[in-house]
Design an enzyme around this catalytic site. Structure first.
Site, mmCIF file in Angstrom:
data_model
loop_
_atom_site.group_PDB
_atom_site.id
_atom_site.type_symbol
_atom_site.label_atom_id
_atom_site.label_comp_id
_atom_site.label_asym_id
_atom_site.label_seq_id
_atom_site.Cartn_x
_atom_site.Cartn_y
_atom_site.Cartn_z
ATOM 1 N N GLU A 28 0.816 -1.230 0.000
ATOM 2 C CA GLU A 28 0.000 0.000 0.000
ATOM 3 C C GLU A 28 0.843 1.270 0.000
ATOM 4 O O GLU A 28 0.570 2.228 0.735
ATOM 5 C CB GLU A 28 -0.991 -0.032 1.163
ATOM 6 C CG GLU A 28 -1.994 -1.177 1.018
ATOM 7 C CD GLU A 28 -3.051 -1.239 2.118
ATOM 8 O OE1 GLU A 28 -3.014 -0.402 3.053
ATOM 9 O OE2 GLU A 28 -3.909 -2.142 2.053
ATOM 10 N N GLU A 67 -4.848 -8.688 -1.466
ATOM 11 C CA GLU A 67 -5.458 -8.507 -0.137
ATOM 12 C C GLU A 67 -6.854 -7.947 -0.308
ATOM 13 O O GLU A 67 -7.055 -6.952 -1.001
ATOM 14 C CB GLU A 67 -4.603 -7.566 0.729
ATOM 15 C CG GLU A 67 -5.078 -7.468 2.171
ATOM 16 C CD GLU A 67 -4.215 -6.528 3.006
ATOM 17 O OE1 GLU A 67 -2.968 -6.677 2.975
ATOM 18 O OE2 GLU A 67 -4.768 -5.629 3.660
#
Length: 535
Positions: free
Chosen positions: A194, A312
């Site tokens: 991220e 994810e």
């Protein structure tokens, strides 16, 4: 005999509703695949969060992280083994603060709360003893491993969440080298978590990221000397930003990145009081389709050598939500996302988490399976790699996805009913212009109606060719927030020894409608469905 009695019970249960159910048609286009998934499409994650990770006055992680999970718990190994090669992705928000205790002189300390740390935590350490024990579990269970590497090592925070500076690859090099020397078969290495686009806690420029990914590819080529042993290189493991992802592909160049990975948390935060409504709102669910479509287009235009992965996805960010993410209702969201992502050539879909938080497939404290565990297992066992197009003559509350079947010819259809009041009688058809005369066994061509119901192949009809298998999933006692899922009316529960229960279907006449109860899910296996793409 037991199966016959169960079928009779189901018939009695559903018979009064057939007459009042809404008539619908699902047409499966079996002449060509529209996409393909990886054999290990269903994937689950293990995360780094320590017990002190809390949100909304809840701390649901306990002893479930990569560093402290009880790897010897008997339920854990059996839950993984049931998949016959479950892909497990090790990573998460704190992976960019992990130090690998190989070639270092510092104490190997766990994550601790600090006021000025990324996400409020210090750096943490993975000892090689712990890495060895993790790999013992993976070898025992046949797991396929994806490992997320620290992509912030050597960088510094220059402004707000923006990090600059060259990646220091020394610790990652030593760790990968140790892994190779031990013969641990890591299938893929993912770079960072991220850090793309606006980032989550930290972000890195795409051009700089591309250069560092290129360096990582060089390291992998150096350490994995046999060409056929080269692992996949994944990046960036973040939220999709089309411009940033395009620049990453351009900066890294042809063949460097094996797959672009992105994360999906499309339901919102764990404090959202509207989560239950969102899960059954087709318009809300469909919003995620734009992300999958845009990712596919980005690869077609700028990275034809790479594939798309969801590395994810927990639906609800910040740990999930108790009594939503770990209940029957969440399987509606989860299976719908598996179906939707597969249509856009997504190769792997990793669920956050295998265990940990409120969204674990396994309960954090008891290791007992939550409903989504069984949903994942059924998908993994029944839905094959080939994705087929589906037309639905029904309201948007009925969702349908079709794949070539996993272990035999024919197709498997996934049906999801978002309505809490309307049941559906679903007539299954294919897109061919032939049907089978059941009296003579001969095929007939229909010129007046090109899309006829054809769910078996030619030859004489028999009990094997005129039956299909159905797996109906419902909530215990009709409570959609129940943590117990029913398969064909039977509660799914572990055996006393932790063994996963048999997931048995009920047979049905192939030319009868499929009755789909309100707020329910069904896998329908048609082994003799005429689908040229699946032969």
């Amino acid at each position: 005999m037991a199966a016959r009695l169960l079928l009779l019970a189901l018939a009695c249960l559903y018979a009064p509703r057939w007459a009042s159910a809404q008539e619908t048609t699902v047409i499966v286009k079996g002449s060509a695949k529209i996409a393909e998934t990886d054999p290990s499409y269903v994937c689950a994650t293990m995360d780094w969060w320590p017990p002190e990770k809390c949100n909304y006055n809840q701390c649901p992680w306990g002893q479930s992280s990569i560093l402290n999970l009880d790897l010897d718990h008997p339920f854990l190994a059996q839950a993984i083994k049931a998949f016959d090669n479950l892909r497990i992705r090790l990573g998460g928000s704190l992976q960019d603060r992990v130090v690998y205790d190989v070639g270092t002189n510092s104490p190997c300390s766990p994550f601790t709360n600090v006021s000025n740390g990324l996400f409020g935590f210090s750096a943490g350490c993975l000892s090689m003893d712990r890495w060895d024990k993790l790999n013992d579990l993976f070898e025992q269970t046949g797991a396929i491993i994806t490992f997320g590497l620290n992509a912030l090592d050597g960088r510094h925070n220059v402004q707000r969440s923006f990090w600059a500076g060259k990646w220091n690859s020394t610790n990652a090099y030593d760790f990968v080298n140790y892994t190779v020397s031990k013969g641990y078969p890591v299938d893929s290495w993912e770079f960072g978590n991220e850090l793309s686009g606006h980032g989550t806690g930290a972000r890195v420029d795409a051009e700089l990221y591309g250069k560092d990914v290129t360096e990582l590819r060089s390291i992998l080529r150096q350490l994995y000397r046999a060409p056929l042993s080269q692992p996949l290189l994944l990046a960036p493991g973040g939220f999709f930003d089309q411009q940033w992802y395009t620049r990453l592909l351009q900066a890294s160049g042809h063949g460097v990145v094996s797959a672009l990975t992105h994360h999906i948390y499309n339901l919102g935060g764990g404090d959202d009081v509207h989560l239950m409504r969102k899960i059954v709102d087709p318009k809300y669910l469909d919003r995620a389709e734009d992300t999958y479509r845009d990712m596919q287009l980005t690869l077609q235009r700028h990275g034809t050598w790479a594939s798309a992965w969801v590395s994810e996805s927990g639906g609800v960010f910040n740990n999930g939500r108790h009594l939503v993410s770990n209940t029957f209702m969440n399987s509606i969201w989860y299976l719908d996302q598996l179906g939707m992502a597969s249509k856009y050539n997504t190769k792997v879909f990793c669920r956050q988490t295998l265990i940990g938080g409120n969204y674990g497939l396994l309960d954090t404290e008891t290791f007992l399976p939550n409903p989504d565990y069984y949903s994942a297992l059924l998908w993994h066992r029944l839905m094959g790699n080939g994705v087929l197009s589906v037309d639905i003559n029904a309201p948007r509350k009925l969702r349908a996805y079709a794949h070539c079947s996993k272990r035999h010819q024919g197709i498997t259809l996934l049906l999801i009913n978002l309505s809490n009041s309307t049941g559906y009688n679903v007539t299954l058809q294919n897109d061919l212009n032939v049907s089978v005369d059941r009296t003579s066994g001969h095929r007939r061509r229909h010129s007046s109606f090109a899309k006829r119901a054809v769910s078996w192949l030619g030859g004489k009809a028999s009990s094997e060719t005129t039956k299909r298998d159905e797996y109906h999933l419902t909530a215990k006692d009709g409570d959609h927030q129940s943590r117990t899922m029913l398969l064909n009316g039977v509660p799914l529960e572990l055996g006393d020894d932790g063994s996963v229960p048999a997931l048995n279907p009920v047979p049905a006449a192939v030319d009868s409608p499929v009755y789909l109860a309100p707020t329910s899910i069904a896998f329908v296996v048609l082994p003799r469905f005429e689908a040229k793409a699946c032969s």
